[in-house]
Design a protein around this motif. Structure first.
Motif, PDB file in Angstrom:
ATOM      1  N   UNK A  82       9.455   9.175   5.360  1.00 54.11           N
ATOM      2  CA  UNK A  82       9.111   7.932   4.665  1.00 54.11           C
ATOM      3  C   UNK A  82       8.905   6.802   5.671  1.00 54.11           C
ATOM      4  N   UNK A  83       9.787   6.695   6.655  1.00 61.38           N
ATOM      5  CA  UNK A  83       9.644   5.664   7.688  1.00 61.38           C
ATOM      6  C   UNK A  83       8.378   5.891   8.519  1.00 61.38           C
ATOM      7  N   UNK A  84       8.098   7.160   8.842  1.00 60.39           N
ATOM      8  CA  UNK A  84       6.937   7.499   9.663  1.00 60.39           C
ATOM      9  C   UNK A  84       5.635   7.159   8.938  1.00 60.39           C
ATOM     10  N   UNK A  85       5.518   7.531   7.657  1.00 53.74           N
ATOM     11  CA  UNK A  85       4.275   7.237   6.936  1.00 53.74           C
ATOM     12  C   UNK A  85       4.102   5.737   6.739  1.00 53.74           C
ATOM     13  N   UNK A  86       5.193   5.010   6.561  1.00 59.12           N
ATOM     14  CA  UNK A  86       5.120   3.553   6.440  1.00 59.12           C
ATOM     15  C   UNK A  86       4.595   2.951   7.737  1.00 59.12           C
ATOM     16  N   UNK A  87       5.040   3.492   8.864  1.00 61.59           N
ATOM     17  CA  UNK A  87       4.611   2.991  10.172  1.00 61.59           C
ATOM     18  C   UNK A  87       3.133   3.287  10.437  1.00 61.59           C
ATOM     19  N   UNK A  88       2.695   4.531  10.196  1.00 58.01           N
ATOM     20  CA  UNK A  88       1.312   4.886  10.531  1.00 58.01           C
ATOM     21  C   UNK A  88       0.287   4.290   9.573  1.00 58.01           C
ATOM     22  N   UNK A  91      -1.043  -1.800   7.532  1.00 56.94           N
ATOM     23  CA  UNK A  91      -2.369  -2.404   7.502  1.00 56.94           C
ATOM     24  C   UNK A  91      -3.311  -1.742   6.503  1.00 56.94           C
ATOM     25  N   UNK A  92      -2.845  -0.675   5.844  1.00 55.82           N
ATOM     26  CA  UNK A  92      -3.632   0.003   4.814  1.00 55.82           C
ATOM     27  C   UNK A  92      -3.154  -0.466   3.444  1.00 55.82           C
ATOM     28  N   UNK A 108       6.814  17.750   3.399  1.00 52.19           N
ATOM     29  CA  UNK A 108       5.587  16.992   3.649  1.00 52.19           C
ATOM     30  C   UNK A 108       5.619  15.754   2.781  1.00 52.19           C
ATOM     31  N   UNK A 109       4.965  14.719   3.255  1.00 50.05           N
ATOM     32  CA  UNK A 109       4.817  13.488   2.493  1.00 50.05           C
ATOM     33  C   UNK A 109       3.332  13.166   2.475  1.00 50.05           C
ATOM     34  N   UNK A 110       2.839  12.674   1.347  1.00 48.78           N
ATOM     35  CA  UNK A 110       1.418  12.356   1.264  1.00 48.78           C
ATOM     36  C   UNK A 110       1.199  11.148   0.378  1.00 48.78           C
ATOM     37  N   UNK A 111       0.123  10.433   0.678  1.00 52.62           N
ATOM     38  CA  UNK A 111      -0.245   9.271  -0.109  1.00 52.62           C
ATOM     39  C   UNK A 111      -1.711   8.938   0.079  1.00 52.62           C
ATOM     40  N   UNK A 112      -2.243   8.158  -0.856  1.00 53.26           N
ATOM     41  CA  UNK A 112      -3.632   7.713  -0.786  1.00 53.26           C
ATOM     42  C   UNK A 112      -3.650   6.223  -0.466  1.00 53.26           C
ATOM     43  N   UNK A 113      -4.586   5.848   0.406  1.00 54.13           N
ATOM     44  CA  UNK A 113      -4.676   4.477   0.898  1.00 54.13           C
ATOM     45  C   UNK A 113      -6.132   4.038   0.957  1.00 54.13           C
ATOM     46  N   UNK A 114      -6.332   2.752   1.238  1.00 53.21           N
ATOM     47  CA  UNK A 114      -7.665   2.198   1.419  1.00 53.21           C
ATOM     48  C   UNK A 114      -7.604   1.240   2.605  1.00 53.21           C
TER      49      UNK A 114
END
Length: 162
Positions: A82-88, A91-92, A108-114
């Motif tokens: 969770x911390x890693x995906x928030x970091x990478x 700005x999205x 695994x963690x996954x999410x959709x961004x723009x």
């Protein structure tokens, strides 16, 4: 009546996409680090830079998948992911809340961004101390066909923890 028609059209589309994907010849790629393997369409372009970052690009250049491997100092749990995906993804613009699931012997963690009008899918795979960060983006909106093909590639992705 309208919902029945929509249902029939949806079934036809799913059938069409499945038949197109079943005709796509896939080949296996293992990066120099031997951290993982992934299957991609034979006509896609693969580039691995000196840092071991792999980019898989569609033939028309409209879709890119980037994979980069890391080694953690300790076990990777849901908090670390969770911390890693928030970091990478800083700005999205968040489109869907990141979701954590089991992945083989890991998570695994996954999410959709723009970002800048483009759709992005971010996924982070972990097993023991091995981590692979995957981003998928396209020019503008990712089509359902592009998303399904990339999901198919990642469904057959395998991470090597040793």
């Amino acid at each position: 009546m309208n919902s029945k028609l929509n249902f029939v059209i949806a079934l036809i589309l799913i059938s069409f996409i499945s038949s197109c994907m079943s005709k796509t010849e896939m080949i296996k790629y293992i990066p120099a680090t031997e951290r993982y393997h992934i299957f991609h369409p034979k006509d896609y372009f693969v580039n691995e830079d000196e840092d071991g970052i792999v980019t898989i690009t569609s033939q028309n250049g409209e879709t890119n998948m980037t994979l980069s491997g890391y080694e953690s100092n300790g076990e990777v749990d849901a908090k670390v992911l969770t911390e890693f995906i928030t970091e990478v993804t800083q700005g999205y613009e968040l489109q869907t809340e990141p979701k954590i699931e089991q992945f083989g012997n890991g998570l695994k963690i996954s999410g959709k961004y723009k970002k800048d009008g483009n759709d992005w899918l971010w996924k982070i795979y972990s097993e023991e101390k091995a981590i692979v960060v995957v981003s998928v983006n396209g020019d503008g909106v990712l089509s359902e066909e592009e998303i399904k093909l990339n999901e198919f590639m990642l469904d057959n992705f395998e991470l090597y923890s040793n």
